[in-house]
Design an enzyme around this catalytic site. Structure first.
Site, mmCIF file in Angstrom:
data_model
loop_
_atom_site.group_PDB
_atom_site.id
_atom_site.type_symbol
_atom_site.label_atom_id
_atom_site.label_comp_id
_atom_site.label_asym_id
_atom_site.label_seq_id
_atom_site.Cartn_x
_atom_site.Cartn_y
_atom_site.Cartn_z
ATOM 1 N N GLY A 137 0.802 -1.215 0.000
ATOM 2 C CA GLY A 137 0.000 0.000 0.000
ATOM 3 C C GLY A 137 0.832 1.260 0.000
ATOM 4 O O GLY A 137 1.347 1.673 1.049
ATOM 5 N N GLU A 371 4.090 1.619 -11.007
ATOM 6 C CA GLU A 371 5.432 1.587 -10.414
ATOM 7 C C GLU A 371 6.393 2.541 -11.122
ATOM 8 O O GLU A 371 7.537 2.213 -11.409
ATOM 9 C CB GLU A 371 5.960 0.155 -10.373
ATOM 10 C CG GLU A 371 5.082 -0.717 -9.494
ATOM 11 C CD GLU A 371 5.654 -2.064 -9.182
ATOM 12 O OE1 GLU A 371 6.880 -2.164 -9.048
ATOM 13 O OE2 GLU A 371 4.867 -3.014 -9.066
#
Length: 392
Positions: A137, A371
């Protein structure tokens, strides 16, 4: 469905750079993908369903935390082995690789690198087998590329902390047993904390309506006054160094993984082009088709060599986050373009579930963003070569 006839392209004999162990590991995952993933993945994508039955197989193969030492249940492998595993999993589907990447790089890695000995002993062996599944998270509804702006926070309450906030776009969230969550303490410093399913006030609503990563489970993490024992805080790191180091490990896996998807698209397009007859000959005989195929294999080869060298540097402890960013960005851009070109070679058949190309193409639209977006990685390289920060 069509039989999985995949043959890996290796135009520059990159296999000669790999050890016998590397080849055995890669081929074991490749055969598992052909047997366990290829027969079901199109249906899973069409139905937007994660195939949970594959979790034990991923654990048995060592795909969860392959670089984690055997002491903690990992396979104790090197980073080239890890890259090859991710390459083969993503050749099957980006969502399957995402599941393994999150488990290994974003859940097991921070516990191993920053956790207490008790945390390592308790969680890592269970995560390595898939008995426990985890999620990571960091991203929030209003803070994606700027994680330092996160508002998820916790305050002390005796032997516990009280956690509040929310995270989104979290792979594995809907079924994860634990979440490694990054939040600000009362001093405004970022720390990692392990949140377990079943803790009151912790929910994981699933994200619906995705056109990408449809065979991967995505959700939110919502914390409403969640009481978490202080012993669940990762003691070994404070600040963004923690989550960013996790992302570097995951980005390394992505750099290898997406080239697996690119290889699959190239292999399918090449075979189709040789068999598809138009104007009295195979379309592979036309110049514009050959241009596409030649560019595909060239970019795959360049990416293979870049990834291999990065793997060597990673094994030597020399790979920098900026070098990993370059490889992630390059591989994602290359794979996305190859998927689009392969779809064009297949014509109308390219949009059907009879071939994997459109599924790869949709998946890669997510992978090029998550990412670290394509643009963020470009600026990381720019900052590295100029010494000037374009983020501020």
């Amino acid at each position: 469905m069509l039989q999985d006839l995949f043959q890996s392209p290796d135009y520059y004999a990159v296999d000669d750079l790999l050890t016998e162990e590397h080849l055995l590991i890669r081929d074991a995952v490749r055969q598992w993908v052909k047997k366990e993933i290829s027969p079901i993945i199109e249906d899973c994508a069409q139905e937007a369903k994660f195939p949970a039955q594959i979790i034990p197989g991923l654990g048995n193969l060592g795909c969860f935390g392959p670089t984690i030492p055997a002491t903690y249940g990992g396979a104790g492998l090197d980073y080239i082995s890890y890259g090859l595993m991710m390459q083969e999993l993503e050749r099957g589907d980006s969502g399957i690789r995402s599941t393994a990447s999150v488990q290994g790089s974003l859940v097991m890695y921070p516990i191993y690198a920053f956790g207490s000995e008790a945390q390592k002993q308790w969680y890592l062996p269970k995560l390595a087998t898939g008995e426990y599944m985890g999620c990571f998270g960091l991203t929030e509804p209003d803070h994606g590329s700027n994680p330092a702006g996160m508002i998820t926070n916790f305050r002390e309450d005796g032997d516990h902390v009280i956690l509040n906030g929310a995270k989104m776009w979290i792979s594995n969230a809907p079924f994860a047993d634990i979440a490694v969550v990054w939040a600000k303490n009362e001093a405004g410093k970022i720390q990692g904390i392990i949140v377990e399913r079943g803790m009151e006030g912790f929910t994981t609503p699933e994200t619906k309506g995705k056109w990408s990563l449809r065979a991967s489970a995505t959700g939110e993490l919502v914390f409403d006054n969640v009481r978490v024992p202080k012993e669940n805080i990762l003691p070994g790191v404070t600040g963004l160094k923690g989550p960013l180091s996790c992302l570097s490990s995951a980005r390394f896996g992505i750099a290898w993984g997406v080239i697996g998807a690119a290889m699959d698209c190239y292999d399918i397009a090449l075979r189709y082009a040789k068999e598809r007859i138009q104007f009295g000959k195979p379309i592979a005989g036309f110049q514009l088709t050959q241009k596409k195929l030649a560019e595909m294999i060239t970019e795959i080869t360049k990416a293979q060599l870049l990834n291999w060298r990065l793997g060597v540097l990673k094994n030597q402890g020399k790979a920098t986050p900026a070098q990993i960013s370059m490889a992630k960005r390059n591989s994602c851009a290359v794979a996305t373009q190859i998927a689009r070109d392969a779809r064009q070679i297949l014509g109308g058949m390219g949009i059907t579930g009879e071939f994997p190309v459109m599924r790869h193409m949709m998946n890669l639209e997510s992978v090029i963003t998550y990412e670290g977006t394509h643009e963020i990685h470009l600026l990381i390289t720019g900052m590295d070569v100029t010494g000037l920060d374009a983020f501020k």
